[in-house]
Design a protein around this motif. Structure first.
Motif, short mmCIF file in Angstrom:
data_model
loop_
_atom_site.label_atom_id
_atom_site.label_comp_id
_atom_site.label_asym_id
_atom_site.label_seq_id
_atom_site.Cartn_x
_atom_site.Cartn_y
_atom_site.Cartn_z
N PHE B 91 0.85 -1.21 0.00
CA PHE B 91 0.00 0.00 0.00
C PHE B 91 0.89 1.26 0.00
CE2 PHE B 91 -2.06 -3.11 3.08
CZ PHE B 91 -2.70 -3.82 2.08
N GLY B 92 2.01 1.17 -0.66
CA GLY B 92 2.94 2.31 -0.72
C GLY B 92 3.95 2.31 0.41
N GLY B 93 3.73 1.49 1.43
CA GLY B 93 4.62 1.49 2.59
C GLY B 93 5.36 0.18 2.77
N TYR B 94 5.68 -0.14 4.01
CA TYR B 94 6.44 -1.35 4.33
C TYR B 94 5.48 -2.51 4.63
CZ TYR B 94 10.00 2.24 5.36
OH TYR B 94 10.85 3.32 5.29
N GLU B 145 2.52 4.45 -5.71
CA GLU B 145 3.10 3.69 -4.59
C GLU B 145 4.58 4.08 -4.39
OE1 GLU B 145 1.59 0.05 -2.97
OE2 GLU B 145 1.29 -0.63 -5.03
#
Lengths: 215, 191
Positions: B91-94, B145
């Motif tokens: 979701f674009g993060g870790y 993302e």
């Protein structure tokens, strides 16, 4: 038919005592008045349960609206919250594209004075909505470490009212919530005093608080 | 002479997966330059999630109250010169696997606030911190993302007082990525 809102609370401190839980209550006040049924789930617990813990995955797809409320952890959401979102997105990979879409709105709050520091986490929530096939209904950012503030209370009320009537979080509520509640310097001074007092309560001196055990 | 050390936090979620290639490449590149690579594959480690109790700030300063491998992760991170996050972009993060390790790094900073630029952040606990390199694995290029991921790495570098921060991507569909892992690693090492 009664509409249903599912509140996903991402604080490890749980539903009752956490700032997330308190904000979730404020947001959902209006929903009960408008005749919605509400259910809250403690994501920190649910994310690490297997079997019955999977219930939240199916519940997410059945709700009319999901409210995700979480604290900011290192510029993002807490690990168990991300774990829960991964499981929801994976559980919905085979979803029926004809099924009525669930809406998702998010509130992320942080211990810094600037609500803007939650921006990356809100973007992550937006991307999750897209990955899981939910309709993005906006994000609200709050700063100030959960300190009571009239402006924040009003923003929560406005956002809750709009969502309960079927509208996304209005720009006015986002703007109101997005303003720091006090000057940064005052927050630094007050915050530092608060940390020193908290350490003193545990018998930790001013010098010990600065300890660097891995030096 | 002791080799300079890079700590690699592998946030891959599946066995035999997504991040293995990027990790291998990073280790190879480091070793060719004479660096030691300390790889922690988080999915194999039983790291309890951060409780948000702030005990590491006000009760046991600098030390997480949870006595598990999370403490060792924090120690190995702060003793390294480069910290590498390898993760499927989520979701674009870790990924949650990487994040469970990252959340446990909070003892490395102090509770006290100060200005960093015009923003309020926490004060450093240690004299030096590692530079940060984020390597995101994506099925294919995704501008949105990637923008979120770059921003997250940059924000983390502010909060963890990293002297330098870079992000790059690896695509599972074989799309060419620029900059490459080698290019960003060279930049971080040479700076």
């Amino acid at each position: 038919m009664t509409k249903h809102v599912l509140v996903l609370v991402g604080s490890p401190r749980g539903l009752e005592v956490s700032t997330s839980g308190r904000y979730a209550c404020a947001l959902t006040e209006r929903f009960e008045l408008e005749g919605w049924s509400t259910e809250s789930i403690d994501l920190h617990r649910a994310a690490f349960l297997q079997g019955e813990g999977d219930e939240f995955v199916s519940k997410a797809g059945l709700a009319d609206l999901i409210l995700l409320v979480a604290p900011l952890y290192v510029d993002s959401l807490p690990a168990p919250t991300i774990r829960a979102l991964e499981r929801i997105a994976e559980g919905r990979a085979e979803r029926d594209p004809e099924a009525p879409s669930t809406r998702l709105a998010a509130l992320v709050h942080c211990g810094f004075v600037e609500p803007k520091q939650n921006e990356t986490a809100i973007e992550i929530c937006r991307r999750f909505a897209s990955a899981a096939g939910f309709e993005w209904f906006g994000g609200l950012m709050l700063g100030g470490g959960g300190m009571p503030s009239r402006r924040a209370a009003r923003a929560l009320r406005e956002a809750g009212d709009a969502l309960a009537r079927g509208f996304p979080i209005p720009p006015g509520a986002r703007k109101r919530a997005g303003r720091p509640m006090m000057p940064s310097l005052l927050y630094i001074l007050g915050g530092n005093l608060m940390w020193r007092r908290a350490a003193k309560k545990h018998g930790v001196s001013k010098d010990d608080l600065l300890g660097a055990p891995y030096s | 002479m002791t080799a300079r050390t890079a700590c690699i936090l592998d946030g891959g979620r599946r066995i035999g997966s997504d991040t293995a290639g990027a990790c291998r490449e990073t280790v190879d590149l480091l070793e060719r330059r004479g660096w030691a690579a300390d790889v922690l594959r988080l999915r194999d480690l039983d790291v309890a999630p951060c409780r948000g109790c702030f005990a590491c700030w006000v009760k046991t300063p600098g030390l997480c109250i949870i006595d598990d491998i999370g403490r060792e992760i924090a120690e190995r991170v702060v003793r390294s010169e480069i910290l590498v996050f390898v993760t499927p972009v989520t979701f674009g993060g870790y990924s949650s696997e990487l994040k469970k390790g990252v959340d446990r790094l909070i003892p490395l900073i102090l509770p006290y606030f100060t200005f960093v630029g015009r923003e309020v952040h926490h004060i450093r606990r240690y004299r030096s911190y590692p530079s940060l390199l984020g390597i995101g694995v994506l099925p294919h290029p995704d501008e949105d993302e990637e923008r979120i991921f770059r921003r997250l790495v940059r924000r983390n570098s502010i909060n963890f007082h990293a002297p330098d921060a870079e992000a790059c991507f690896v695509y599972e569909d074989g799309s060419p990525a620029r900059p490459t892992i080698g290019e960003v690693l060279a930049e971080v090492i040479e700076r």
